[in-house]
Design a protein around this motif. Structure first.
Motif, PDB file in Angstrom:
ATOM      1  N   ASN A  18       0.828  -1.205   0.000  1.00 41.31           N
ATOM      2  CA  ASN A  18       0.000   0.000   0.000  1.00 41.31           C
ATOM      3  C   ASN A  18       0.865   1.260   0.000  1.00 41.31           C
ATOM      4  O   ASN A  18       0.618   2.191  -0.762  1.00 41.31           O
ATOM      5  N   LEU A  21       2.407   1.815  -3.374  1.00 40.32           N
ATOM      6  CA  LEU A  21       1.450   2.409  -4.311  1.00 40.32           C
ATOM      7  C   LEU A  21       1.230   3.893  -4.022  1.00 40.32           C
ATOM      8  O   LEU A  21       1.107   4.701  -4.951  1.00 40.32           O
ATOM      9  N   ALA A  25       2.355   5.968  -7.116  1.00 38.24           N
ATOM     10  CA  ALA A  25       1.209   6.347  -7.949  1.00 38.24           C
ATOM     11  C   ALA A  25       0.182   7.202  -7.223  1.00 38.24           C
ATOM     12  O   ALA A  25      -0.886   7.461  -7.778  1.00 38.24           O
ATOM     13  N   ASP A  28      -3.964   5.031  -2.731  1.00 41.61           N
ATOM     14  CA  ASP A  28      -4.103   4.334  -1.457  1.00 41.61           C
ATOM     15  C   ASP A  28      -5.103   3.200  -1.652  1.00 41.61           C
ATOM     16  O   ASP A  28      -6.322   3.416  -1.653  1.00 41.61           O
ATOM     17  N   LEU A  29      -4.597   1.992  -1.825  1.00 41.82           N
ATOM     18  CA  LEU A  29      -5.433   0.826  -2.103  1.00 41.82           C
ATOM     19  C   LEU A  29      -6.385   0.532  -0.943  1.00 41.82           C
ATOM     20  O   LEU A  29      -7.563   0.232  -1.165  1.00 41.82           O
TER      21      LEU A  29
END
Length: 80
Positions: A18, A21, A25, A28-29
């Motif tokens: 997480n 990411l 990118a 926030d998954l």
């Protein structure tokens, strides 16, 4: 105790992915899956990941005190 170590390790990995990411990118998954950063379920997941990281300090410190990291790399653990 092995089961809790595996569960906490999995949660630490989830947290690491997480954060990766988020850093790479700005995604926030956990927040996406559970309704935002302030959603109760997201906060529970964040708290479990944090507690899991603290729990993993125990096996880490044991591994460091028994030279286990050297054994995993194939280095000799005894001196001649």
């Amino acid at each position: 105790m092995k089961a809790i170590n595996l569960i906490t390790l999995l949660l630490v990995i989830v947290g690491g992915v997480n954060w990766g990411l988020v850093g790479l990118a700005q995604f926030d998954l956990v927040a996406t899956l559970f309704g935002g950063q302030s959603a109760t379920l997201s906060r529970i997941v964040y708290a479990l990941v944090g507690l899991s990281a603290l729990w993993q300090l125990v096996p880490f410190s044991k591994a460091m005190s028994t030279d286990e990291p050297y054994a995993e790399r194939g280095y000799p653990t005894t001196t001649r």
